[in-house]
Write a protein that holds these residues in place. Structure first.
Motif, PDB file in Angstrom:
ATOM      1  N   PHE A 114       0.858  -1.179   0.000  1.00 20.25           N
ATOM      2  CA  PHE A 114       0.000   0.000   0.000  1.00 20.25           C
ATOM      3  C   PHE A 114       0.898   1.235   0.000  1.00 20.25           C
ATOM      4  O   PHE A 114       2.014   1.202   0.535  1.00 20.25           O
ATOM      5  N   SER A 115       0.380   2.354  -0.531  1.00 23.92           N
ATOM      6  CA  SER A 115       1.247   3.539  -0.592  1.00 23.92           C
ATOM      7  C   SER A 115       0.423   4.802  -0.761  1.00 23.92           C
ATOM      8  O   SER A 115      -0.741   4.760  -1.149  1.00 23.92           O
ATOM      9  N   THR A 116       1.054   5.944  -0.450  1.00 25.42           N
ATOM     10  CA  THR A 116       0.545   7.222  -0.948  1.00 25.42           C
ATOM     11  C   THR A 116       1.283   7.484  -2.259  1.00 25.42           C
ATOM     12  O   THR A 116       2.224   6.767  -2.599  1.00 25.42           O
ATOM     13  N   VAL A 117       0.877   8.516  -3.003  1.00 22.50           N
ATOM     14  CA  VAL A 117       1.456   8.701  -4.341  1.00 22.50           C
ATOM     15  C   VAL A 117       2.546   9.768  -4.363  1.00 22.50           C
ATOM     16  O   VAL A 117       3.651   9.546  -4.859  1.00 22.50           O
ATOM     17  N   MET A 118       2.232  10.950  -3.834  1.00 23.82           N
ATOM     18  CA  MET A 118       3.076  12.097  -4.144  1.00 23.82           C
ATOM     19  C   MET A 118       4.174  12.383  -3.123  1.00 23.82           C
ATOM     20  O   MET A 118       5.157  13.031  -3.439  1.00 23.82           O
ATOM     21  N   GLY A 119       4.002  11.932  -1.884  1.00 22.01           N
ATOM     22  CA  GLY A 119       4.953  12.292  -0.836  1.00 22.01           C
ATOM     23  C   GLY A 119       6.273  11.538  -0.957  1.00 22.01           C
ATOM     24  O   GLY A 119       6.377  10.517  -1.633  1.00 22.01           O
ATOM     25  N   TYR A 120       7.289  12.093  -0.280  1.00 20.28           N
ATOM     26  CA  TYR A 120       8.586  11.435  -0.231  1.00 20.28           C
ATOM     27  C   TYR A 120       8.488  10.189   0.640  1.00 20.28           C
ATOM     28  O   TYR A 120       7.510   9.961   1.330  1.00 20.28           O
ATOM     29  N   ARG A 121       9.590   9.419   0.669  1.00 18.51           N
ATOM     30  CA  ARG A 121       9.565   8.141   1.380  1.00 18.51           C
ATOM     31  C   ARG A 121       9.222   8.290   2.868  1.00 18.51           C
ATOM     32  O   ARG A 121       8.539   7.461   3.440  1.00 18.51           O
ATOM     33  N   GLY A 122       9.675   9.374   3.483  1.00 18.89           N
ATOM     34  CA  GLY A 122       9.408   9.538   4.915  1.00 18.89           C
ATOM     35  C   GLY A 122       8.223  10.436   5.211  1.00 18.89           C
ATOM     36  O   GLY A 122       8.064  10.885   6.348  1.00 18.89           O
ATOM     37  N   HIS A 167       4.722  15.941 -12.043  1.00 14.03           N
ATOM     38  CA  HIS A 167       5.496  17.147 -11.726  1.00 14.03           C
ATOM     39  C   HIS A 167       4.609  18.208 -11.076  1.00 14.03           C
ATOM     40  O   HIS A 167       5.006  18.872 -10.124  1.00 14.03           O
ATOM     41  N   ALA A 168       3.388  18.382 -11.606  1.00 16.96           N
ATOM     42  CA  ALA A 168       2.510  19.439 -11.084  1.00 16.96           C
ATOM     43  C   ALA A 168       2.000  19.115  -9.680  1.00 16.96           C
ATOM     44  O   ALA A 168       1.662  20.018  -8.910  1.00 16.96           O
ATOM     45  N   ASN A 169       1.936  17.830  -9.351  1.00 22.86           N
ATOM     46  CA  ASN A 169       1.357  17.433  -8.058  1.00 22.86           C
ATOM     47  C   ASN A 169       2.379  17.105  -6.984  1.00 22.86           C
ATOM     48  O   ASN A 169       2.062  17.092  -5.801  1.00 22.86           O
ATOM     49  N   LYS A 170       3.597  16.804  -7.391  1.00 24.25           N
ATOM     50  CA  LYS A 170       4.674  16.534  -6.426  1.00 24.25           C
ATOM     51  C   LYS A 170       5.084  17.857  -5.768  1.00 24.25           C
ATOM     52  O   LYS A 170       4.755  18.934  -6.265  1.00 24.25           O
ATOM     53  N   PRO A 171       5.853  17.802  -4.682  1.00 28.53           N
ATOM     54  CA  PRO A 171       6.369  19.050  -4.110  1.00 28.53           C
ATOM     55  C   PRO A 171       7.070  19.908  -5.172  1.00 28.53           C
ATOM     56  O   PRO A 171       7.716  19.385  -6.078  1.00 28.53           O
ATOM     57  N   SER A 172       6.889  21.222  -5.027  1.00 31.66           N
ATOM     58  CA  SER A 172       7.410  22.187  -6.003  1.00 31.66           C
ATOM     59  C   SER A 172       8.909  22.021  -6.238  1.00 31.66           C
ATOM     60  O   SER A 172       9.669  21.736  -5.312  1.00 31.66           O
ATOM     61  N   ALA A 173       9.319  22.237  -7.505  1.00 32.44           N
ATOM     62  CA  ALA A 173      10.742  22.122  -7.856  1.00 32.44           C
ATOM     63  C   ALA A 173      11.572  23.216  -7.194  1.00 32.44           C
ATOM     64  O   ALA A 173      12.797  23.124  -7.129  1.00 32.44           O
ATOM     65  N   VAL A 174      10.919  24.271  -6.681  1.00 34.05           N
ATOM     66  CA  VAL A 174      11.644  25.360  -6.010  1.00 34.05           C
ATOM     67  C   VAL A 174      11.606  25.192  -4.490  1.00 34.05           C
ATOM     68  O   VAL A 174      12.641  25.191  -3.822  1.00 34.05           O
ATOM     69  N   THR A 175      10.395  25.011  -3.967  1.00 36.99           N
ATOM     70  CA  THR A 175      10.276  25.032  -2.501  1.00 36.99           C
ATOM     71  C   THR A 175      10.316  23.648  -1.864  1.00 36.99           C
ATOM     72  O   THR A 175      10.519  23.530  -0.654  1.00 36.99           O
ATOM     73  N   GLY A 176      10.075  22.600  -2.658  1.00 33.60           N
ATOM     74  CA  GLY A 176       9.970  21.262  -2.076  1.00 33.60           C
ATOM     75  C   GLY A 176       8.674  21.053  -1.311  1.00 33.60           C
ATOM     76  O   GLY A 176       8.543  20.089  -0.560  1.00 33.60           O
ATOM     77  N   VAL A 177       7.697  21.953  -1.516  1.00 41.23           N
ATOM     78  CA  VAL A 177       6.412  21.863  -0.822  1.00 41.23           C
ATOM     79  C   VAL A 177       5.312  21.740  -1.878  1.00 41.23           C
ATOM     80  O   VAL A 177       5.340  22.447  -2.891  1.00 41.23           O
ATOM     81  N   GLN A 178       4.339  20.853  -1.643  1.00 37.18           N
ATOM     82  CA  GLN A 178       3.231  20.723  -2.598  1.00 37.18           C
ATOM     83  C   GLN A 178       2.456  22.027  -2.672  1.00 37.18           C
ATOM     84  O   GLN A 178       2.277  22.701  -1.652  1.00 37.18           O
TER      85      GLN A 178
END
Ligand code: HEM
Length: 511
Positions: A114-122, A167-178
């Motif tokens: 089971f998993s979530t999709v967009m978050g990092y491993r931790g 790319h649009a749903n993962k944490p931002s390429a600048v801030t690292g925050v969704q």
């Protein structure tokens, strides 16, 4: 294992080693070459004040191994939880498929992640996100992976859009925050996502437990029987525990209370012997039926409405893995891993997925990832694929090619892929019957008043953060087009001008 059992095992190992004429120190610490370590607490140094010595192989090996403990996390679905179990078919479906995993009386071991999709491993397990429901069936005919999620649909319908969607749903390429500004910038150009977004923002978008959600293969698959007849099917796993989500007002509390709520819940239940179960149902269509809908039946943004579900088996989870990394992290699921009797449909998303998973796994885990114990089929692998980094496939013989009179590997024509009739020319064009909004509206109207309120609360909270006016109004027009009450409530909650929403919705092509 208890201490007493451990001691018994060690003495058995020691006795076996003596019998084999090799020495054993199972209880003592060794280096990776098996040699005994005398002191694991003090480095070798040049005298009391001097530097550490290069000859301290234990120190060097220990640091080297530590330095290499991480592998790339999955590009999506990085945060996951695995469990072992079994699948037992309950109904004879030999009319549909020759796959032996469905022969009544067969028990097939499974590993489920089971998993979530967009978050990092931790990342926290509570996130508004679809949940991965990936199943590896170790069948007597090779591994079958069904890599699904907790809803019967998806956001997009063509694999070429998947990297952009992520790319649009993962944490931002600048801030690292969704950032909902980026997500809804993409969705404003993706009206087919309206159905999935409506599911995502209900309470089910925040399941309170992995046990309390269903699982779906999402795409259509082909089942092929012994006579070569084809049926298109969808796989639905219905939770015997029921489906429960977290209401918007309770989300902060649940995240604050336990970041690892989903894993702790699942493993707690398994350790207490409270094994969760899901019943597997199939929806079945003939190839001729596919054209009978006013949407494209191979579009994964659509539910096959009105097609009955037929129960065919039960999946039970019953064991927490002993080692997180060697199971959950090193497991590799791929929609392309099928067995005779189960084949891909022509769904454009599934077609892209058939390539992408093994490709990323060769990067994430290496070319021989299938040799890892968690991925290894429980049947012999017999082919001429060889070598590569970390190979341990134990392939024998020098005839590693064919045709050959010296050592041809037989192939059984009964297992050839089925033939599919084709028409037309190569093309790059969208599907015709898009019907982007109707099923979202139908779904909205099945919700209770409380569920509607929760949906509007959760969705309007993210839509209110969209600063680009065009994107915000475009999104509102999609939801209004799906259902006018739904759109009007969202407009009110986001302080939007309803007449502008209505006039944009009027310009949209279909309902
Ligand atoms: C063309 C569209 C898609 C592409 C290219 C894609 C690609 C990927 C990739 C590269 C991974 C990481 C695999 C790994 O590192 O082992 C992954 C994981 C996953 N995907 Fe997709 N995906 C797509 C659509 C979907 C859809 C529609 C679903 C649901 C039906 C889905 C469900 C999953 C699940 C459950 C996992 C996690 C598997 C695990 O637990 O290891 N994906 N996807």
């Amino acid at each position: 294992m208890s201490k007493a059992a451990n001691r018994l095992l060690q003495s058995l190992v020691a006795a076996t080693c003596v019998a084999l004429g090799v020495s054993s120190h199972a209880a003592d610490m060794t280096r990776d070459n098996g040699s005994l370590v005398g002191d694991n607490q003090n480095s070798q140094t040049a005298g009391p004040n001097g530097p550490a010595l290069l000859q301290d192989s234990q120190l060097i090996e220990k640091l080297q191994r530590f330095d290499r403990e991480r592998i790339p996390e999955r590009v999506v679905h990085a945060r996951g939880t695995g469990a072992f179990g079994e699948f037992v078919p309950t109904t004879d479906i030999s009319d549909l498929t020759k796959a032996e995993v469905f022969t009544p009386g067969t028990k097939t071991p499974v590993f489920v992640r089971f998993s979530t999709v967009m978050g990092y491993r931790g990342s926290p397990e509570q996130a508004r996100d679809p949940r991965g429901f990936a199943i590896k069936f170790y069948t007597a005919q090779g591994n079958w992976d069904l890599v699904g999620i907790n809803w019967p649909i998806f956001f997009i319908r063509d694999a070429i859009k998947f990297p952009d969607f992520v790319h649009a749903n993962k944490p931002s390429a600048v801030t690292g925050v969704q950032d909902p500004n980026l997500a809804f910038d993409f969705f404003a150009h993706t009206p087919e996502a309206t159905n999935m977004l409506t599911h995502l923002y209900t309470d089910e978008g925040m399941p309170d437990s992995y046990r309390h959600m269903d699982g779906f293969g999402v795409h259509a698959f082909k089942l092929v029987n012994a006579q070569g007849q084809v049926h298109y099917v969808k796989f639905h796993f219905r939770s015997e525990q029921g489906v429960h989500g977290i209401r918007p007002q309770n989300i902060p509390g649940s995240i604050g209370a336990d970041w690892n709520l989903m894993t702790n819940d699942l493993y707690g239940a398994l350790k207490a012997g409270n094994d969760p179960k899901w019943d597997l149902y199939v929806q079945v269509l003939t190839p001729e039926d596919l054209g009978k809908f006013d949407f494209d039946a191979l579009d994964d943004t659509k539910i096959w409405t009105g097609v009955p579900e037929r129960k065919i088996g039960t999946l039970t989870l019953n064991r927490v893995p002993d080692n997180y990394f060697e199971t959950t992290e090193e497991s590799a699921f791929a929609p392309s891993r099928m067995v005779p009797g189960i084949e891909p449909s022509e769904d454009r998303m599934l077609q892209g997925r058939l390539f992408s998973y093994a490709d990323t796994q060769m990067y994430r885990l290496g070319a021989n990832f299938n040799d890892l114990p968690i991925n290894r089929p429980r049947v012999p692998v017999v082919n001429n694929n060889q070598d590569g980094a970390m190979n341990s496939g134990d392939r024998k013989g020098e005839v590693n090619y064919e045709p050959s009179t010296l050592g041809e590997i037989p192939q059984d024509p009964r297992y050839k892929y089925v033939q599919t009739p084709l028409a037309g020319t190569t093309q790059q064009a969208a599907i015709h019957k898009t019907l982007n909004f109707r099923q979202a509206g139908e779904y909205y109207r099945t919700l209770s008043e409380q569920e509607k309120e929760d949906l509007v609360t959760a969705l309007s909270s993210d839509l209110s953060r969209v600063t680009n006016d065009t994107n915000k109004y475009t999104m509102l027009s999609y939801f209004f087009k799906a259902d006018t009450d739904y759109g009007a409530r969202l407009a009110k909650a986001t302080h939007a001008d309803l007449s502008r929403v209505r006039s944009l919705a009027d310009k949209l092509a279909e309902n």
